[in-house]
Scaffold this active site. Structure first.
Site, PDB file in Angstrom:
ATOM      1  N   CYS A 194      32.853  39.096  34.535  1.00 56.92           N
ATOM      2  CA  CYS A 194      32.145  39.819  35.587  1.00 56.92           C
ATOM      3  C   CYS A 194      32.476  39.354  36.998  1.00 56.92           C
ATOM      4  O   CYS A 194      31.931  39.877  37.969  1.00 56.92           O
ATOM      5  CB  CYS A 194      30.651  39.755  35.318  1.00 56.92           C
ATOM      6  SG  CYS A 194      30.287  40.494  33.713  1.00 56.92           S
TER       7      CYS A 194
ATOM      8  N   GLU B 235      20.851  32.315  42.252  1.00 55.72           N
ATOM      9  CA  GLU B 235      21.682  32.727  43.381  1.00 55.72           C
ATOM     10  C   GLU B 235      20.948  32.440  44.695  1.00 55.72           C
ATOM     11  O   GLU B 235      21.553  31.977  45.666  1.00 55.72           O
ATOM     12  CB  GLU B 235      22.012  34.224  43.248  1.00 55.72           C
ATOM     13  CG  GLU B 235      23.059  34.657  44.231  1.00 55.72           C
ATOM     14  CD  GLU B 235      23.636  36.031  43.936  1.00 55.72           C
ATOM     15  OE1 GLU B 235      23.079  36.767  43.102  1.00 55.72           O
ATOM     16  OE2 GLU B 235      24.648  36.359  44.571  1.00 55.72           O
TER      17      GLU B 235
ATOM     18  N   LYS C 140      24.090  46.328  43.000  1.00 55.34           N
ATOM     19  CA  LYS C 140      23.878  46.595  41.571  1.00 55.34           C
ATOM     20  C   LYS C 140      22.540  47.296  41.350  1.00 55.34           C
ATOM     21  O   LYS C 140      22.326  47.905  40.307  1.00 55.34           O
ATOM     22  CB  LYS C 140      23.949  45.300  40.757  1.00 55.34           C
ATOM     23  CG  LYS C 140      25.372  44.718  40.681  1.00 55.34           C
ATOM     24  CD  LYS C 140      25.480  43.592  39.675  1.00 55.34           C
ATOM     25  CE  LYS C 140      26.901  43.053  39.546  1.00 55.34           C
ATOM     26  NZ  LYS C 140      27.276  42.123  40.620  1.00 55.34           N
TER      27      LYS C 140
ATOM     28  N   HIS D  88      25.637  38.669  43.862  1.00 56.63           N
ATOM     29  CA  HIS D  88      25.985  39.067  42.504  1.00 56.63           C
ATOM     30  C   HIS D  88      24.832  39.934  41.985  1.00 56.63           C
ATOM     31  O   HIS D  88      25.046  40.979  41.408  1.00 56.63           O
ATOM     32  CB  HIS D  88      26.223  37.832  41.633  1.00 56.63           C
ATOM     33  CG  HIS D  88      26.704  38.152  40.259  1.00 56.63           C
ATOM     34  ND1 HIS D  88      27.856  38.860  40.037  1.00 56.63           N
ATOM     35  CD2 HIS D  88      26.194  37.877  39.029  1.00 56.63           C
ATOM     36  CE1 HIS D  88      28.035  39.000  38.726  1.00 56.63           C
ATOM     37  NE2 HIS D  88      27.037  38.423  38.098  1.00 56.63           N
TER      38      HIS D  88
ATOM     39  N   PHE E 100      30.489  35.175  32.782  1.00 56.27           N
ATOM     40  CA  PHE E 100      30.539  34.441  31.518  1.00 56.27           C
ATOM     41  C   PHE E 100      31.684  33.426  31.606  1.00 56.27           C
ATOM     42  O   PHE E 100      32.719  33.699  32.213  1.00 56.27           O
ATOM     43  CB  PHE E 100      30.852  35.396  30.360  1.00 56.27           C
ATOM     44  CG  PHE E 100      29.634  36.076  29.788  1.00 56.27           C
ATOM     45  CD1 PHE E 100      28.437  36.106  30.466  1.00 56.27           C
ATOM     46  CD2 PHE E 100      29.708  36.684  28.547  1.00 56.27           C
ATOM     47  CE1 PHE E 100      27.325  36.746  29.923  1.00 56.27           C
ATOM     48  CE2 PHE E 100      28.602  37.321  27.994  1.00 56.27           C
ATOM     49  CZ  PHE E 100      27.413  37.358  28.681  1.00 56.27           C
TER      50      PHE E 100
ATOM     51  N   HIS F 235      25.556  47.181  36.683  1.00 62.22           N
ATOM     52  CA  HIS F 235      26.568  46.133  36.661  1.00 62.22           C
ATOM     53  C   HIS F 235      27.848  46.728  36.088  1.00 62.22           C
ATOM     54  O   HIS F 235      27.959  46.932  34.882  1.00 62.22           O
ATOM     55  CB  HIS F 235      26.076  44.962  35.817  1.00 62.22           C
ATOM     56  CG  HIS F 235      26.949  43.754  35.911  1.00 62.22           C
ATOM     57  ND1 HIS F 235      28.259  43.813  36.335  1.00 62.22           N
ATOM     58  CD2 HIS F 235      26.709  42.452  35.635  1.00 62.22           C
ATOM     59  CE1 HIS F 235      28.783  42.601  36.313  1.00 62.22           C
ATOM     60  NE2 HIS F 235      27.858  41.755  35.893  1.00 62.22           N
TER      61      HIS F 235
END
Lengths: 409, 413
Positions: free
Chosen positions: A164, A308, A329, A297, A393, A334
């Site tokens: 991602c 974050e 997002k 993000h 990830f 996403h």
């Protein structure tokens, strides 16, 4: 030695809220949501049913050399975004030295639908129906390969599948390739298609929200899987000036780090995220308080929002409260490997237009999230420096700085 | 002034040994890893042959620890990383003080894990899909898992450019160090042998149709070649900035003098374009390393026995080296390892390090008759004794990717 300056001169996007820069940007500023019931496959076996899918996509509109039947959906998105970006940059392919024209793309899953089709045939004991096309359609590198074949680009051809955060990795790599003089022009970004595998995995992690995406809201319930592509045209400033190109912004620098902590959960102190942001600022020669916008993000999971927020506070200190930080997002869902590429496009547009898109669905902020998330309506403000954050990830963190291109020498 | 990049160690997990020394010794004794596949059934497939690592056990390298979250690809990579750290003298303490990066090339990471995860969800219902397996369905899973096992907090990238992924990863890491972004990066590649990828290559008609009972195997550059065998493995090189490596007293095995890449956007459909792309990649690597064609002492070819690919490479090398290939010693180690995809380029590099050390270039097993118009006079089954100052490593993909790298004897000290 003076480093070559690299600028963004073209933007192409295929997203759940619109294809093409102009429609995308106006929908983004208006706070439109691209989230709806999943149409790609039957979700009745799942306990969640919503996603952010690209609607009414016509691959044929962008394919002049290849046949859509021989391309997976992520490759089709990527080619469309690339064609749109080149047109936006006013680049004539015929005018390029194609051996020095390259592609650098990111993805989370490559072409997952091809393996899903294989799996269905496997389960039904019909593998005899699989032919040579599987190998031409499935491996993730085919996204960049198909783009190059469609556009006849014969230079660098890279696929960086760092989940991602992949879009930022791919743009960072293109920046390095151009700086090292290995290419004249690079198409850089990311692409992913809506996938059963991804949906299943996030559903099993309990990460998918039942209705919508509400980053930083107290009552947020998770992320919404999406799909799309974002591609930027990058070139040296000197070449942009020579051809009189419109310059959206300049790539200042980037930072990449790894948590080395957990495959799917970020480091509890946000260490890796802090290191990536710090490197990106240091490389760009920018002090933290000079940052005017952070593209978060911002997936809409409680863990992401809090970590974050913590990481930004740890690095920016008091300035953190003065820097608007929004999550697109909230509107796009996403879009996986495309997300940070699309968000890099958002940063380039923010520094060009001096407008900041909102975080929608933010009614009551989480008490642990007390920064300025630009709730619900877009804002006008001079944006000299934008920072694009992406986490993935594998504990991969990538931060990219895009700044106004202020002098052209 | 760009930083210089040296190799200070290699970690190899292959079907022909788990060190660059044992790999080289197998290659030079003409041992082949290619035999009937045992990891899965090849019933109904056209090719029964592969080069698998028999009895691979990650515990041998990583000790007793919880390896349950790691699939086969991640175990191969984590094991190779451990071996590379041991070979280069990077202790755990050093790794906790210094950020070490990891750049991994892989074509599939684990399409087996991805496919199994999906099939379980479809057959048993999504509620039965394993969240732990989900984290391994991303293509950067092996790089992420290896970073966790070895505490690697630096740059962590995964490169997927088909069979050139591994060499391209080394090129990427080289530029990361050259530009001063990192002092130490582990770089290389890996792919596992699994049914799903094997099936894809078989259906594409790319695997060899040789009768192994008659002693026929895939034979790079041979007139009789009819496809390649799939292999597996992991190889990682410890790359370091030269002065940093020198100051810590590391053994300097070779210098990465330069690299280049190009893309055949007709993906092999046109012979002329394919040859030109390979030649361009080689010329870019020579330019990047300030090396002239006649200064290349030997070539480690990408050739794996494919009809078209080997032809393109033979002609591409001829053009790329200005026609100076008649007297060029050449090896093609995929004759014995098979096509190990992401691991292939880094395994070629590991073997070349040994050739630089012991002066022996492995022959190309079973090669009897080089195809008519290949100007590769020195290609043959016998080992050659040579003194290598500069070696060229070539990697050519099935979808148009080309990558080349020049390895030079280390004169940094």
């Amino acid at each position: 030695m003076k480093q070559c300056r690299i600028v963004v001169t073209g933007i192409g996007v295929v997203t759940p809220i619109g294809t093409g820069r102009e429609l995308f940007w106006s929908n983004l500023l208006e706070g439109r949501s691209g989230i709806g019931p999943v149409q790609s496959f039957d979700t009745s076996a799942y306990n969640v049913h919503r996603g952010a899918e690209v609607q009414d996509f016509r691959a044929e509109n962008y394919l002049f050399n290849l046949d859509a039947a021989h391309l997976g959906r992520a490759s089709q998105f990527a080619i469309a975004a690339a064609r749109l970006a080149l047109a936006d940059a006013n680049v004539e392919i015929a005018s390029l030295d194609l051996k020095r024209a390259g592609v650098s793309m990111g993805t989370t899953s490559g072409e997952p639908r091809e393996v899903e089709r294989f799996d269905d045939l496997f389960i039904n004991k019909q593998l005899d129906r699989v032919g040579p096309e599987f190998l031409k359609l499935y491996p993730s590198h085919v996204i960049a390969a198909h783009m190059a074949r469609e556009l006849q680009f014969a230079g660098v051809n890279m696929m960086i599948p760092t989940a991602c955060a992949a879009g930022n990795y791919a743009i960072a790599h293109a920046f390095d390739v151009l700086r090292a003089g290995r290419a004249d022009l690079m198409l850089a970004g990311g692409s992913d298609s809506f996938s059963r595998i991804t949906f299943t995995g996030f559903a099993q992690l309990g990460a998918i929200a039942p209705e919508t995406c509400q980053p930083f809201d107290r009552y947020r319930k998770g992320m919404i899987p999406g799909e799309g592509a974002g591609v930027l045209v990058l070139e040296p400033l000197s070449s942009a000036v020579r051809r009189g190109a419109r310059v959206y912004g300049e790539i200042g620098g980037y930072g990449l780090s790894c948590d080395a902590h957990h495959m799917t959960a970020a480091h509890p102190n946000g260490d890796g995220a802090v290191r990536a942001m710090k490197q990106a600022l240091d490389q760009s020669g920018i002090e933290p308080e000079e940052v005017s916008y952070i593209s978060a993000h911002g997936t809409g999971t409680a863990t992401n929002d809090r970590l974050e927020t913590l990481a930004v506070k740890r690095l920016f200190r008091d300035a953190a409260y003065r820097i608007p930080m929004s999550s697109v997002k909230s509107m796009l869902g996403h879009t996986m490997g495309a997300a940070s590429a699309i968000e890099a496009a958002v940063c380039a547009l923010a520094v060009f237009h001096d407008r900041i898109p909102p975080t929608i669905n933010l009614e009551e902020p989480d008490p642990d999230c007390d920064l300025d998330y630009v709730p619900n309506s877009a804002r006008e403000r001079t944006v000299r420096v934008a920072m694009n954050n992406a986490y993935a990830f594998g504990g991969n963190n990538a931060s990219l700085v895009i700044r106004k291109c202020e002098s052209s020498n | 002034m760009r930083n210089r990049v040296v190799i200070t160690g290699a970690g190899v997990v292959s079907s022909l040994g788990d060190s660059s020394v044992s790999l080289q010794s197998s290659l030079c004794s003409g041992r082949s890893a290619i035999r009937p596949v045992e990891l899965f059934s090849t019933a109904g497939l056209g090719c029964p042959l592969g080069g698998e690592i028999s009895l691979f056990d990650a515990e041998k390298y990583l000790g007793r620890r919880n390896l349950r979250p790691l699939d086969r690809t991640s175990r191969l990579v984590s094991s190779a990383a451990q071996l590379a750290f041991e070979d280069s003298g990077w202790s755990e303490v050093m790794r906790s003080n210094e950020e070490v990066g990891l750049v991994l090339g892989t074509m599939f990471c684990s399409v087996h894990t991805i496919s199994e995860f999906d099939r379980r969800a479809v057959e048993a219902g999504p509620a039965y899909a394993s969240p732990m397996d989900f984290s391994n369905t991303v293509i950067n899973a092996a790089a992420g898992q290896t970073a966790i096992v070895h505490n690697l907090r630096g740059i962590n990238s995964t490169i997927s450019t088909g069979t050139t992924s591994g060499l391209q990863a080394i090129a990427y890491a080289t530029d990361v160090i050259r530009s001063g972004r990192a002092k130490a990066v582990l770089a290389g590649g890996a792919d596992e042998m699994c049914f799903e990828s094997f099936f894809g290559f078989d259906r594409a008609g790319l695997l060899c149709r040789s009768d192994h009972r008659a002693g026929d195997f895939p034979i790079p550059f041979d007139k009789r070649r009819n496809g390649f065998a799939l292999g597996e493995g992991a190889a990682l090189l410890m790359l370091e900035e030269a002065s940093f490596a020198h100051e810590r007293g590391a053994r300097l095995l070779a210098e990465i003098a330069g690299h280049g890449c190009s893309y055949d956007c007709l993906q092999g459909d046109d012979d002329g374009a394919a040859v030109a792309a390979i030649a361009l990649s080689i010329q870019r690597a020579l330019n990047d390393s300030f090396t002239l064609p006649h200064e290349i002492d030997c070539l480690s070819a990408s050739a794996n026995g494919s009809r078209l690919g080997d032809r393109h490479e033979a002609h591409g090398v001829f053009t790329g080296l200005n026609g100076q290939t008649h007297k060029l010693p050449i090896t093609a180690i995929k004759s014995m390892l098979g096509e190990t995809l992401g691991a292939s380029g880094p395994l070629q590099v590991a073997a070349m390090l040994e050739t630089m050390r012991d002066g022996v270039l492995p022959g190309i097993q079973c090669l009897q008759e080089v195809d008519d118009d290949f100007a590769l006079d020195l290609a043959g089954p016998d080992n050659k004794e040579i003194d290598v100052q500069a070696g060229l490593i070539n990697s050519v993909g099935i979808d148009g990717h080309c990558c080349s790298l020049v390895l030079a004897r280390c004169d940094v000290n």
